[in-house]
Design a protein around this motif. Sequence first.
Motif, PDB file in Angstrom:
ATOM      1  N   TRP A 198      -9.438  10.021  10.807  1.00  0.00           N
ATOM      2  CA  TRP A 198      -9.588  10.625   9.623  1.00  0.00           C
ATOM      3  C   TRP A 198      -9.006  10.727   8.327  1.00  0.00           C
ATOM      4  O   TRP A 198      -9.250  10.359   7.450  1.00  0.00           O
ATOM      5  CB  TRP A 198     -10.773  11.375   9.947  1.00  0.00           C
ATOM      6  CG  TRP A 198     -12.562  11.070  10.632  1.00  0.00           C
ATOM      7  CD1 TRP A 198     -12.495  11.085  11.700  1.00  0.00           C
ATOM      8  CD2 TRP A 198     -12.880   9.275  10.216  1.00  0.00           C
ATOM      9  NE1 TRP A 198     -13.717  10.031  12.135  1.00  0.00           N
ATOM     10  CE2 TRP A 198     -13.919   8.934  11.253  1.00  0.00           C
ATOM     11  CE3 TRP A 198     -12.659   8.388   8.867  1.00  0.00           C
ATOM     12  CZ2 TRP A 198     -14.999   8.028  10.994  1.00  0.00           C
ATOM     13  CZ3 TRP A 198     -14.145   7.506   9.353  1.00  0.00           C
ATOM     14  CH2 TRP A 198     -14.618   7.420  10.194  1.00  0.00           C
ATOM     15  N   ASP A 199      -8.427  12.088   8.707  1.00  0.00           N
ATOM     16  CA  ASP A 199      -7.794  12.479   7.339  1.00  0.00           C
ATOM     17  C   ASP A 199      -6.505  10.720   7.193  1.00  0.00           C
ATOM     18  O   ASP A 199      -6.656  11.046   5.325  1.00  0.00           O
ATOM     19  CB  ASP A 199      -6.784  13.516   7.644  1.00  0.00           C
ATOM     20  CG  ASP A 199      -7.424  15.023   7.182  1.00  0.00           C
ATOM     21  OD1 ASP A 199      -8.720  14.949   7.557  1.00  0.00           O
ATOM     22  OD2 ASP A 199      -6.707  15.483   8.341  1.00  0.00           O
ATOM     23  N   ALA A 200      -6.164  10.498   8.169  1.00  0.00           N
ATOM     24  CA  ALA A 200      -4.790   9.218   7.537  1.00  0.00           C
ATOM     25  C   ALA A 200      -5.965   8.504   7.256  1.00  0.00           C
ATOM     26  O   ALA A 200      -5.803   7.314   6.085  1.00  0.00           O
ATOM     27  CB  ALA A 200      -4.520   8.396   8.734  1.00  0.00           C
ATOM     28  N   TRP A 201      -6.647   7.636   7.359  1.00  0.00           N
ATOM     29  CA  TRP A 201      -8.381   7.017   6.988  1.00  0.00           C
ATOM     30  C   TRP A 201      -8.460   7.087   5.271  1.00  0.00           C
ATOM     31  O   TRP A 201      -8.710   6.111   4.437  1.00  0.00           O
ATOM     32  CB  TRP A 201      -9.071   6.584   8.323  1.00  0.00           C
ATOM     33  CG  TRP A 201      -9.409   5.681   7.209  1.00  0.00           C
ATOM     34  CD1 TRP A 201      -9.509   3.948   8.236  1.00  0.00           C
ATOM     35  CD2 TRP A 201     -10.244   4.884   6.530  1.00  0.00           C
ATOM     36  NE1 TRP A 201     -10.310   2.958   7.741  1.00  0.00           N
ATOM     37  CE2 TRP A 201     -10.869   3.266   7.003  1.00  0.00           C
ATOM     38  CE3 TRP A 201     -11.977   6.008   6.699  1.00  0.00           C
ATOM     39  CZ2 TRP A 201     -12.488   3.340   6.044  1.00  0.00           C
ATOM     40  CZ3 TRP A 201     -12.356   5.622   5.742  1.00  0.00           C
ATOM     41  CH2 TRP A 201     -13.258   4.411   4.864  1.00  0.00           C
ATOM     42  N   PHE A 202      -8.750   8.080   5.371  1.00  0.00           N
ATOM     43  CA  PHE A 202      -9.254   8.471   4.033  1.00  0.00           C
ATOM     44  C   PHE A 202      -7.925   8.211   2.645  1.00  0.00           C
ATOM     45  O   PHE A 202      -8.563   7.797   2.020  1.00  0.00           O
ATOM     46  CB  PHE A 202     -10.135  10.401   3.845  1.00  0.00           C
ATOM     47  CG  PHE A 202     -11.483   9.852   4.582  1.00  0.00           C
ATOM     48  CD1 PHE A 202     -12.495   9.005   3.873  1.00  0.00           C
ATOM     49  CD2 PHE A 202     -12.260  10.232   5.355  1.00  0.00           C
ATOM     50  CE1 PHE A 202     -13.154   9.711   3.989  1.00  0.00           C
ATOM     51  CE2 PHE A 202     -13.318  10.886   5.920  1.00  0.00           C
ATOM     52  CZ  PHE A 202     -14.184   9.162   5.487  1.00  0.00           C
ATOM     53  N   GLN A 203      -7.008   8.928   3.352  1.00  0.00           N
ATOM     54  CA  GLN A 203      -6.086   8.600   2.386  1.00  0.00           C
ATOM     55  C   GLN A 203      -5.957   7.767   1.827  1.00  0.00           C
ATOM     56  O   GLN A 203      -5.238   6.971   0.426  1.00  0.00           O
ATOM     57  CB  GLN A 203      -4.570   9.982   2.628  1.00  0.00           C
ATOM     58  CG  GLN A 203      -4.804  11.404   3.000  1.00  0.00           C
ATOM     59  CD  GLN A 203      -3.860  11.666   3.679  1.00  0.00           C
ATOM     60  OE1 GLN A 203      -2.916  11.640   4.012  1.00  0.00           O
ATOM     61  NE2 GLN A 203      -3.997  13.495   3.468  1.00  0.00           N
ATOM     62  N   ARG A 204      -4.900   6.965   2.640  1.00  0.00           N
ATOM     63  CA  ARG A 204      -5.311   5.494   2.948  1.00  0.00           C
ATOM     64  C   ARG A 204      -5.792   4.169   2.338  1.00  0.00           C
ATOM     65  O   ARG A 204      -5.946   3.439   1.153  1.00  0.00           O
ATOM     66  CB  ARG A 204      -4.341   4.808   4.424  1.00  0.00           C
ATOM     67  CG  ARG A 204      -3.161   5.062   4.587  1.00  0.00           C
ATOM     68  CD  ARG A 204      -2.409   5.302   3.908  1.00  0.00           C
ATOM     69  NE  ARG A 204      -1.396   3.587   3.900  1.00  0.00           N
ATOM     70  CZ  ARG A 204      -0.689   3.372   3.054  1.00  0.00           C
ATOM     71  NH1 ARG A 204       0.049   3.718   2.659  1.00  0.00           N
ATOM     72  NH2 ARG A 204      -0.182   2.053   4.299  1.00  0.00           N
ATOM     73  N   SER A 205      -7.271   4.855   2.474  1.00  0.00           N
ATOM     74  CA  SER A 205      -8.433   3.672   2.378  1.00  0.00           C
ATOM     75  C   SER A 205      -8.849   4.179   1.032  1.00  0.00           C
ATOM     76  O   SER A 205      -9.419   3.349   0.015  1.00  0.00           O
ATOM     77  CB  SER A 205      -9.830   4.352   2.811  1.00  0.00           C
ATOM     78  OG  SER A 205     -10.222   5.336   2.876  1.00  0.00           O
ATOM     79  N   GLY A 206      -8.249   5.683  -0.365  1.00  0.00           N
ATOM     80  CA  GLY A 206      -8.761   5.741  -0.955  1.00  0.00           C
ATOM     81  C   GLY A 206     -10.440   6.314  -1.341  1.00  0.00           C
ATOM     82  O   GLY A 206     -11.528   6.265  -2.192  1.00  0.00           O
TER      83      GLY A 206
END
Length: 317
Positions: A198-206
């Motif tokens: 999730w951390d990576a997804w939130f960072q990449r998605s904005g």
Amino acid sequence: MLPLTALRAFDLVARTGTFTDAAHALNVTRPAISKQIKHLESLLGVPLIIRTRPRIILTSEGSELATALVQSFDLISATTQRLIDNANRPETVRVLVDRDFASSWLAERIGAFLIEHPGISVEITAERNGMMRMDENFSFRIFYGPEGCFSSDRIEETFLCDWIDIPLCTAEYAAEHIIDGRFSPTAHFLNDKNYAPWDAWFQRSGIERPAGSVEHTQFNETTLCLSATLAGSGITIGDCLLCLYAIEQGQLIAPFRLGIRSEERYSICHRKNDTLTRAETVFRDWLRDAIALYQDRVEQVVSRLGIEVADARCDAP
């Protein structure tokens, strides 16, 4: 050259904790075991055992030797068992595999392999990820982790596949808990405690991460997260390699048009010095081909849904 008989006697004393149990295991007398240990200590020039009752205590030198002997004798045992099994059952493939991969992918496809290759038997043992169980005789071990995490002087690790992580939920759940492209405060996250992208997804998605009051439920397997998601209990970030069918059937939807390619990967491992049997070679080649075709299908579905796939690392292009 140290006497093998003395080394085996010490190994069993260290494992069992008593001279008596070691003697029973070797079908000799207790004094015979004691004599072998004293002979070994004399040859090495160091004490190995502190003789107490009811159980012995290993010295630091004894502990060091015991650790090495456990690995060595276990390897001898597994190797000889493998030779026996290959002689008696040359067309049997034994696979130790991550539970999620076994239940959500391999189990559904092994029947096609058996039909295509009559005469070959496959034994599948599902285990918690990374539990390699090196003291047992398996043809292959299939687990996920960072590149090179399983490679060693004993294990050859070969890339099998990676996957794409996508937030997933039912259409009904999305309509109620995702508003204007954002998570509502009522969103319930279903997480695999062993794998959390999730951390990576939130960072990449904005997309803004929900406040800390948002509820979470943790499971110890991805398949449990997916089962709860299919039941409408929340939203998970799904390994689309394992949940492709649910996506294709419309059981789950991707409410956001961004997925991230996993930093980890599935690998197929086997002992470096083992020569694969014909059956093992056939199974390995089939597995690679089947997964390659399946991954092509995953990429096509992701593309059709208009989902952009980003690298999990923020510094990646």
